[in-house]
Every structure is written in structure tokens, then in C-alpha cells.
Design an enzyme around this catalytic site. Sequence first.
Site, PDB file in Angstrom:
ATOM      1  N   LYS A   1     -20.005   1.982   0.675  1.00  0.00           N
ATOM      2  CA  LYS A   1     -19.705   1.991   2.116  1.00  0.00           C
ATOM      3  C   LYS A   1     -20.369   3.147   2.863  1.00  0.00           C
ATOM      4  O   LYS A   1     -20.797   2.978   4.001  1.00  0.00           O
ATOM      5  CB  LYS A   1     -18.186   2.039   2.339  1.00  0.00           C
ATOM      6  CG  LYS A   1     -17.489   0.719   2.056  1.00  0.00           C
ATOM      7  CD  LYS A   1     -16.006   0.830   2.378  1.00  0.00           C
ATOM      8  CE  LYS A   1     -15.351  -0.522   2.415  1.00  0.00           C
ATOM      9  NZ  LYS A   1     -13.980  -0.481   2.949  1.00  0.00           N
TER      10      LYS A   1
ATOM     11  N   ASP B   1     -20.414   2.787  17.043  1.00  0.00           N
ATOM     12  CA  ASP B   1     -19.635   4.024  17.223  1.00  0.00           C
ATOM     13  C   ASP B   1     -18.491   4.097  16.235  1.00  0.00           C
ATOM     14  O   ASP B   1     -18.211   5.145  15.658  1.00  0.00           O
ATOM     15  CB  ASP B   1     -19.051   4.077  18.646  1.00  0.00           C
ATOM     16  CG  ASP B   1     -20.140   4.323  19.674  1.00  0.00           C
ATOM     17  OD1 ASP B   1     -21.272   4.644  19.265  1.00  0.00           O
ATOM     18  OD2 ASP B   1     -19.862   4.172  20.877  1.00  0.00           O
TER      19      ASP B   1
ATOM     20  N   ASP C   1     -12.697  -2.346   9.406  1.00  0.00           N
ATOM     21  CA  ASP C   1     -11.402  -2.126   8.741  1.00  0.00           C
ATOM     22  C   ASP C   1     -10.310  -1.720   9.739  1.00  0.00           C
ATOM     23  O   ASP C   1      -9.176  -2.197   9.653  1.00  0.00           O
ATOM     24  CB  ASP C   1     -11.521  -1.033   7.663  1.00  0.00           C
ATOM     25  CG  ASP C   1     -12.018  -1.589   6.337  1.00  0.00           C
ATOM     26  OD1 ASP C   1     -11.919  -2.812   6.122  1.00  0.00           O
ATOM     27  OD2 ASP C   1     -12.522  -0.787   5.521  1.00  0.00           O
TER      28      ASP C   1
ATOM     29  N   LEU D   1      -1.214  -1.256   3.090  1.00  0.00           N
ATOM     30  CA  LEU D   1      -2.555  -1.852   3.035  1.00  0.00           C
ATOM     31  C   LEU D   1      -2.759  -2.613   1.727  1.00  0.00           C
ATOM     32  O   LEU D   1      -3.621  -3.481   1.636  1.00  0.00           O
ATOM     33  CB  LEU D   1      -3.643  -0.784   3.166  1.00  0.00           C
ATOM     34  CG  LEU D   1      -3.686   0.081   4.423  1.00  0.00           C
ATOM     35  CD1 LEU D   1      -5.067   0.722   4.561  1.00  0.00           C
ATOM     36  CD2 LEU D   1      -3.348  -0.685   5.683  1.00  0.00           C
TER      37      LEU D   1
ATOM     38  N   GLY E   1      -0.570  -6.271   3.560  1.00  0.00           N
ATOM     39  CA  GLY E   1      -1.979  -5.948   3.825  1.00  0.00           C
ATOM     40  C   GLY E   1      -2.926  -7.139   3.855  1.00  0.00           C
ATOM     41  O   GLY E   1      -4.113  -6.980   4.149  1.00  0.00           O
TER      42      GLY E   1
HETATM   43  P1  NAP Z   1      -9.912   5.453  -1.830  1.00  0.00           P
HETATM   44  O1  NAP Z   1     -10.922   5.892  -0.834  1.00  0.00           O
HETATM   45  O2  NAP Z   1     -10.238   5.469  -3.281  1.00  0.00           O
HETATM   46  O3  NAP Z   1      -8.567   6.331  -1.584  1.00  0.00           O
HETATM   47  C1  NAP Z   1      -7.467   6.233  -2.466  1.00  0.00           C
HETATM   48  C2  NAP Z   1      -6.264   6.976  -1.865  1.00  0.00           C
HETATM   49  O4  NAP Z   1      -5.139   6.791  -2.749  1.00  0.00           O
HETATM   50  C3  NAP Z   1      -6.486   8.487  -1.744  1.00  0.00           C
HETATM   51  O5  NAP Z   1      -5.760   8.956  -0.630  1.00  0.00           O
HETATM   52  C4  NAP Z   1      -5.873   8.986  -3.068  1.00  0.00           C
HETATM   53  O6  NAP Z   1      -5.451  10.324  -3.021  1.00  0.00           O
HETATM   54  C5  NAP Z   1      -4.667   8.081  -3.181  1.00  0.00           C
HETATM   55  N1  NAP Z   1      -4.199   7.996  -4.578  1.00  0.00           N
HETATM   56  C6  NAP Z   1      -4.797   7.361  -5.607  1.00  0.00           C
HETATM   57  N2  NAP Z   1      -4.056   7.522  -6.727  1.00  0.00           N
HETATM   58  C7  NAP Z   1      -2.982   8.283  -6.396  1.00  0.00           C
HETATM   59  C8  NAP Z   1      -1.862   8.802  -7.122  1.00  0.00           C
HETATM   60  N3  NAP Z   1      -1.703   8.549  -8.423  1.00  0.00           N
HETATM   61  N4  NAP Z   1      -0.944   9.528  -6.452  1.00  0.00           N
HETATM   62  C9  NAP Z   1      -1.100   9.780  -5.111  1.00  0.00           C
HETATM   63  N5  NAP Z   1      -2.140   9.326  -4.382  1.00  0.00           N
HETATM   64  C10 NAP Z   1      -3.073   8.584  -5.010  1.00  0.00           C
HETATM   65  O7  NAP Z   1      -9.442   3.943  -1.540  1.00  0.00           O
HETATM   66  P2  NAP Z   1      -9.377   3.194  -0.128  1.00  0.00           P
HETATM   67  O8  NAP Z   1     -10.600   2.381   0.051  1.00  0.00           O
HETATM   68  O9  NAP Z   1      -8.980   4.167   0.900  1.00  0.00           O
HETATM   69  O10 NAP Z   1      -8.175   2.153  -0.396  1.00  0.00           O
HETATM   70  C11 NAP Z   1      -6.824   2.576  -0.428  1.00  0.00           C
HETATM   71  C12 NAP Z   1      -5.918   1.345  -0.553  1.00  0.00           C
HETATM   72  O11 NAP Z   1      -6.064   0.521   0.599  1.00  0.00           O
HETATM   73  C13 NAP Z   1      -6.254   0.434  -1.741  1.00  0.00           C
HETATM   74  O12 NAP Z   1      -5.051  -0.060  -2.256  1.00  0.00           O
HETATM   75  C14 NAP Z   1      -7.059  -0.685  -1.128  1.00  0.00           C
HETATM   76  O13 NAP Z   1      -6.950  -1.909  -1.845  1.00  0.00           O
HETATM   77  C15 NAP Z   1      -6.343  -0.823   0.213  1.00  0.00           C
HETATM   78  N6  NAP Z   1      -7.195  -1.418   1.251  1.00  0.00           N
HETATM   79  C16 NAP Z   1      -6.755  -2.567   1.816  1.00  0.00           C
HETATM   80  C17 NAP Z   1      -7.515  -3.158   2.807  1.00  0.00           C
HETATM   81  C18 NAP Z   1      -7.015  -4.420   3.420  1.00  0.00           C
HETATM   82  O14 NAP Z   1      -7.818  -5.103   4.063  1.00  0.00           O
HETATM   83  N7  NAP Z   1      -5.738  -4.743   3.297  1.00  0.00           N
HETATM   84  C19 NAP Z   1      -8.733  -2.581   3.225  1.00  0.00           C
HETATM   85  C20 NAP Z   1      -9.155  -1.380   2.625  1.00  0.00           C
HETATM   86  C21 NAP Z   1      -8.373  -0.811   1.619  1.00  0.00           C
HETATM   87  P3  NAP Z   1      -6.442  11.521  -3.523  1.00  0.00           P
HETATM   88  O15 NAP Z   1      -7.321  11.822  -2.345  1.00  0.00           O
HETATM   89  O16 NAP Z   1      -5.533  12.628  -3.886  1.00  0.00           O
HETATM   90  O17 NAP Z   1      -7.202  10.972  -4.707  1.00  0.00           O
END
Ligand code: NAP
Length: 278
Positions: A70, A82, A107, A222, A245
Site C-alpha cells: 500500500k 489528497d 478505506d 474493522l 467490518g
Molecule cells: P496493521 O497495519 O498491521 O496494524 C495492526 C494493528 O493491530 C496495529 O495497531 C498493531 O499494534 C495492532 N496489534 C496487532 N497485534 C496486536 C496485539 N497482539 N496486541 C495489541 N495490538 C496488536 O494492519 P491494518 O491494515 O491496520 O489492519 C488492522 C485490522 O483492520 C485488521 O484486522 C484488518 O483485517 C482490518 N481491516 C479491515 C478493513 C475492512 O474493510 N473492514 C480494512 C482494512 C483493515 P502495534 O503497532 O503495536 O503492532
Amino acid sequence: MSDTAIPLAGVIGLPIGHSRSPALHRHWLRQLGLPGHYVPMAVQQEHLAEVLQSMPKMGFVGCNVTIPHKEAALDLADSVTDRAALIGAANTLTFRADGRLIADNTDGYGFLENLKHSVPHWRADSGPAVVFGAGGAARAVIVALLDAGAPEIRLTNRTKSRSEVLRKEFGGRLVVYDWVQAGNMLDDAMTVVNATSLGMTGRPEFRVPLDGLNPNAVVNDLVYSPLDTGFLQRAREVGCTTVDGLNMLIHQAAPGFERWFGMRPEIDETVRQVLLPR
Ligand code: NAP
């Protein structure tokens, strides 16, 4: 119509086998009777630039990009919207007729549309918002909430330095909390969002204490696999309205589909059925 006129699109990521985007776009193509194909593409990081350069020559009109491409896709684009620039990542790429690559991020749009359609009385400016997480999805949610008028966003993340980076970037309406004090930031919040990957199938449960949660808050996860997460179930026990989500995933895909295939797709229960986790 000759073969060369059939528009091609797809999703680039690594891994990509789990992506629900092909099922979603193929459903819409069938439903609307449109010509077109949408394919999953597993692409190594070092090949991304070369792949994006070749795609328009093969008939691709655009593509989605997902983890881990991304941010790199944004850098490779000729022009960036933007909202993609603010979020710092792209998820929707369009190849113009002259081959120029336009990068967008839908998103945050998908996040807001999901809340607006699921809870018509929801308003971002009705009170403070709480966001758990500081990854890519959290960035999109924060940009969308700020844009929609949230007066304050309380942010917490396991790795606090990532929240601090967001506060520096997005300014005074963001207030950073320690992860271990996460339960304390719920008082009078009207919008609460889990943007961490906690609660996803195969990941640990998201166990933040919800005692302080305002029953009038709208609570959104989400995570869409499982659809009804433990976090949403506990929020309903407090009396909150909850939003899963899945419709964010659907809404974020619609602008790309319309740009590439020429028609706005339907967002109804049938499309949810196609995507429900099995
Ligand atoms: P990402 O960039 O990898 O971020 C992951 C996040 O989860 C970070 O804030 C991370 O904290 C936290 N995390 C992971 N493991 C953890 C743990 N054991 N304890 C506490 N915090 C933890 O992923 P992302 O793209 O932002 O996606 C996040 C979620 O949103 C996923 O479940 C994804 O499937 C969902 N999502 C859904 C949609 C939708 O359309 N519904 C779209 C995008 C994403 P740290 O910074 O401390 O590692």
C-alpha cells in the site's frame, strides 16, 4: 466486443489467497451483466514497479493493492489523491488511457459509508471518538473521522510511539493514551473503533474493559472474520449499537469498481452473503 476491449482489474498483495476482493468484484460483474475480469495477483515487493508498468499494456484498467504494497504503490504513482496522500497509503489504482497511474485510498470512505448506512443517526461530530490501533487501517479511520468533524479522537496502540507519530501528523484533536489505560478513555465517547487485528480468527481476543462505555456509543470493529467479534458482543451487552467490518470492505471497493467497469455497484444483502466468512 473484441477480447482486447474487455477491461481487466485485480488485487495485488502477498499473500493474496485469502482476499475476498475477487469474489466481491466478480459478484458485481455478474449482477450488472458487465464484461470484465478481476484476478488475484501475488507479487513480490521487488517486482511491484515492473508489474504496474506492464499492466496497462495487458488491458488492465486498474487494481486494488493490499498488504504489503500500500505504501510502495503510493510512491510509484504519477498522481495521488489528497486523501491517499494524507493517509500515506494507496488501495485503489487506476491506469489512465495515457498509461499514467493514479493512486487513491478508499478505506476511510468505506469506513464512513459503513457507519452512515448501518446507523443512519450516527454523526462523527456528536462527541469524542476512540480508536484502538495505529496501523494502516487506523490512519484511514482517523483521517475520515477528522474530516467528518470528530471533535476529539482518543488514540491508543500497543506500541505507543506509533500513536505519537499520528498525533504529530494529524494534530491537536488527537489525544494519546497508554495501551494499559485503554479502558479509561471510553467515558462519554460516542464512536468507538477497533482498528487493531485483535479478535480476528487465529489472533488473540480484544479484551479491553468496557465498563466505562456509554450505551449511546456506536461501536465498530474493522475485523470482519469472524463477523460478530467478542468485542462487538460485549459492547451490545452494555447497550451499544454495534457495526461489523464487512460493509466497510464492500463500500471501499465500490469506487474502484465504478471507475474501472463503468457502473456503480449495488450494496445489498446479496453481496454480504457472497462475502460472509465460511
Ligand atoms: P496493521 O497495519 O498491521 O496494524 C495492526 C494493528 O493491530 C496495529 O495497531 C498493531 O499494534 C495492532 N496489534 C496487532 N497485534 C496486536 C496485539 N497482539 N496486541 C495489541 N495490538 C496488536 O494492519 P491494518 O491494515 O491496520 O489492519 C488492522 C485490522 O483492520 C485488521 O484486522 C484488518 O483485517 C482490518 N481491516 C479491515 C478493513 C475492512 O474493510 N473492514 C480494512 C482494512 C483493515 P502495534 O503497532 O503495536 O503492532
